[in-house]
Design a protein around this motif. Structure first.
Motif, short mmCIF file in Angstrom:
data_model
loop_
_atom_site.label_atom_id
_atom_site.label_comp_id
_atom_site.label_asym_id
_atom_site.label_seq_id
_atom_site.Cartn_x
_atom_site.Cartn_y
_atom_site.Cartn_z
N GLU A 1 -1.30 13.33 -7.04
CA GLU A 1 -0.74 11.98 -7.15
C GLU A 1 -1.64 10.95 -6.48
OE1 GLU A 1 2.93 10.14 -4.99
OE2 GLU A 1 3.70 11.10 -6.81
N GLN A 2 -2.31 11.33 -5.38
CA GLN A 2 -3.19 10.40 -4.68
C GLN A 2 -4.32 9.91 -5.57
OE1 GLN A 2 -4.33 12.64 -1.19
NE2 GLN A 2 -2.78 11.60 0.06
N ASP A 3 -4.71 10.73 -6.56
CA ASP A 3 -5.77 10.32 -7.47
C ASP A 3 -5.27 9.30 -8.50
OD1 ASP A 3 -7.57 12.12 -6.27
OD2 ASP A 3 -6.81 13.75 -7.51
N LEU A 4 -3.95 9.17 -8.61
CA LEU A 4 -3.37 8.30 -9.64
C LEU A 4 -2.75 7.02 -9.09
CD1 LEU A 4 -1.47 11.05 -11.69
CD2 LEU A 4 -3.63 9.95 -12.32
N VAL A 5 -2.25 7.10 -7.85
CA VAL A 5 -1.43 6.02 -7.31
C VAL A 5 -2.07 5.44 -6.05
CG1 VAL A 5 0.80 5.52 -6.21
CG2 VAL A 5 0.71 6.97 -8.25
N LYS B 1 6.23 3.75 -8.02
CA LYS B 1 4.81 3.85 -7.72
C LYS B 1 3.97 3.21 -8.84
CE LYS B 1 5.63 7.94 -4.93
NZ LYS B 1 5.44 9.40 -4.76
N ILE B 2 2.84 2.64 -8.45
CA ILE B 2 1.99 1.90 -9.39
C ILE B 2 0.67 2.63 -9.57
CG2 ILE B 2 0.79 -0.28 -9.80
CD1 ILE B 2 2.95 -1.65 -8.10
N LEU B 3 0.30 2.87 -10.82
CA LEU B 3 -0.96 3.54 -11.13
C LEU B 3 -2.16 2.68 -10.73
CD1 LEU B 3 -0.27 4.97 -14.70
CD2 LEU B 3 -0.39 6.28 -12.57
N LYS B 4 -3.24 3.35 -10.38
CA LYS B 4 -4.50 2.64 -10.18
C LYS B 4 -4.91 1.96 -11.47
CE LYS B 4 -6.18 5.85 -6.63
NZ LYS B 4 -7.26 6.81 -6.27
N HIS C 1 0.84 -1.20 0.00
CA HIS C 1 0.00 0.00 0.00
C HIS C 1 0.87 1.24 0.00
CE1 HIS C 1 -3.53 -2.47 0.75
NE2 HIS C 1 -2.93 -3.00 1.80
N ILE C 2 0.52 2.23 -0.81
CA ILE C 2 1.35 3.43 -0.93
C ILE C 2 1.41 4.20 0.39
CG2 ILE C 2 -0.47 5.00 -1.72
CD1 ILE C 2 3.17 4.78 -3.06
N GLU C 3 0.33 4.17 1.20
CA GLU C 3 0.35 4.90 2.47
C GLU C 3 1.34 4.26 3.45
OE1 GLU C 3 -3.54 2.42 2.45
OE2 GLU C 3 -2.29 3.54 1.04
N ASN C 4 1.55 2.95 3.35
CA ASN C 4 2.53 2.30 4.21
C ASN C 4 3.96 2.67 3.78
OD1 ASN C 4 0.38 1.08 5.44
ND2 ASN C 4 0.74 -0.95 4.59
N LEU D 1 -7.59 9.67 -15.59
CA LEU D 1 -6.57 10.69 -15.86
C LEU D 1 -7.17 12.08 -16.06
CD1 LEU D 1 -4.30 8.66 -18.33
CD2 LEU D 1 -3.92 9.07 -15.90
N GLU D 2 -8.39 12.12 -16.56
CA GLU D 2 -9.01 13.41 -16.86
C GLU D 2 -9.38 14.19 -15.61
OE1 GLU D 2 -12.30 12.63 -19.40
OE2 GLU D 2 -11.06 11.98 -21.09
N THR D 3 -9.79 13.49 -14.54
CA THR D 3 -10.23 14.18 -13.32
C THR D 3 -9.16 14.25 -12.24
OG1 THR D 3 -11.14 12.13 -12.40
CG2 THR D 3 -12.61 13.50 -13.76
N ALA D 4 -8.06 13.56 -12.45
CA ALA D 4 -7.00 13.50 -11.42
C ALA D 4 -6.41 14.89 -11.17
CB ALA D 4 -5.91 12.53 -11.86
#
Length: 416
Positions: free
Chosen positions: A82-86, A66-69, A48-51, A76-79
């Motif tokens: 970085e939290q919206d992407l990863v 880092k790994i994209l969602k 998990h990215i938060e860890n 991608l249009e609404t991001a």
């Protein structure tokens, strides 16, 4: 687009000769550590990215792959950040995943839990000798033991392994974060600047005493504090008992439990050692990971010119997951650095099974081929490694190549 045959920068293809050494060393690691009661376990390579970004990994948090969602979660249009992407990343070490693992599974694990992990980790850093962007880490950790026995067992297991690999006269350096803080406090550095002081001190082996003095002064620290601080290191140099000497210099400012704990670890590890090494107190040892809370240690090897193993106590990390602090201490060997040293020395794997190559002529009839395969089966049952391979036109070159892979005997089979 043309295909690229070279591996990604910082990563490498493993040729068979190196893989033989790597497999042997990993096998020896597991065998040795299991002998000390460590239990193999495994965590996913994706965390998990938060860890990974929990401010426990020091500078490694700047090096995360880092790994994209995936799927509908990635827009991608609404991001907007970085939290919206990863939402995840490749692990940069094995310690943070172990803490999560223990927090999630502690009810099913013994206390103390002696964990053994061998696995790949990834860091997006500049590659150099013995350092890659993908590399193997080999960790042993003891969770749930607050006593010095944890440090002693970790040091004994690691030094025993290095001894089995043929390393001698290496040095284990040991210190304690409490010692570092006590020295900084005694010399008048502000508490909120300790980490900055320690980062500079950690460069002592590279830039020397004068370089450390220069950087401390350039960072704005008072000259009298800096002079008093560096005077402590100079005063205990060459002392037979540097811990007692440091305590005298600080007018008894060292915590007695910490000082006695360090001596107990050093004396016990030396008395029970199965390898030839020195263990010394080094007040300049810092180790960069911010999660260390107590004892810290490193193995220094002349062949490499730097540390090849390191670890320490991190009693607060698991509590970040559970809310309840759990004692933890670990030691990690620099697997890639060890392999680099062994390969440069021309290390060969000992006690290999006898290797034979059966060279089979092309167009071999089925009944004759079955006879060959039956003979190979019988040889394998007796412990011999048998390669059955089609005979090339240039048999001499073929045998030379197989000899490089350790095949000592060749047997040729023809159609008639």
């Amino acid at each position: 687009m043309a295909m690229t045959k070279k591996p990604v920068t910082g990563m490498k293809d493993m040729l068979p000769a190196e893989m033989q050494v790597r497999d042997y060393v990993i096998g020896l690691i597991k065998e040795t550590y299991k002998g000390f009661g460590f239990t193999p376990m495994e965590t996913p390579c994706v965390e998990h990215i938060e860890n990974l970004c929990s401010k426990q990994g020091g500078d490694n948090e700047k090096l995360i792959f880092k790994i994209l969602k995936r799927g509908e979660k990635l827009n991608l249009e609404t991001a907007q950040s970085e939290q919206d992407l990863v939402d995840s990343g490749l692990r940069y070490d094995l310690t943070v995943p172990l803490a999560r693992y223990y927090a999630n599974n502690s009810s099913q694990l013994p206390t103390p839990f002696k964990a053994l992990q061998v696995g790949s980790v990834w860091r997006a850093e500049r590659p150099q000798k013995g350092r890659f962007r993908q590399f193997v880490q080999c960790d042993i950790d003891i969770l749930g033991d607050p006593t010095n026995l944890a440090e002693i067992e970790l040091i004994l297991a690691t030094t025993t392994l290095l001894g089995k690999l043929g390393f001698q006269q290496f040095k284990v350096r040991i210190n304690d974060r409490a010692v570092l803080k006590a020295m900084a406090d005694y010399c008048g550095f502000p508490e909120d600047a300790y980490d900055k002081v320690f980062i500079i001190l950690d460069k002592m082996d590279k830039i020397g005493m004068e370089g450390v003095e220069k950087e401390l002064l350039e960072s704005g620290f008072a000259a009298d504090c800096v002079e008093k601080y560096l005077g402590l290191f100079q005063a205990i140099e060459g002392e037979a008992d540097p811990i007692d000497a440091l305590n005298r210099q600080m007018a008894g400012g060292l915590d007695s439990q910490t000082a006695e704990g360090l001596k107990t670890i050093m004396d016990s590890a030396k008395a029970a050692a199965a390898a030839e090494f020195d263990i010394v107190f080094d007040p300049t040892l810092v180790r960069g990971m911010s999660y260390y809370t107590g004892t810290i240690f490193e193995v220094e090897m002349p062949e490499f010119g730097s540390s090849v193993a390191g670890g320490g106590r991190y009693d607060k990390m698991i509590g970040r997951f559970t809310g309840n602090e759990t004692c933890a201490c670990g030691f990690s060997i620099g697997f890639e650095r060890i392999i680099t040293i062994l390969l440069e020395k021309g290390f060969t794997v000992p006690f290999q099974a006898e290797k034979k190559a059966f060279l089979v002529e092309k167009g071999m009839p089925a009944d004759r081929l079955c006879q060959v395969l039956k003979e190979a089966k019988e040889e394998r049952a007796g412990g011999t490694q048998v390669l059955v391979v089609t005979m090339n036109k240039n048999k001499k070159f073929q045998k030379e190549q197989l000899a490089k892979e350790g095949y000592q005997e060749f047997k040729e089979f023809f159609k008639k």
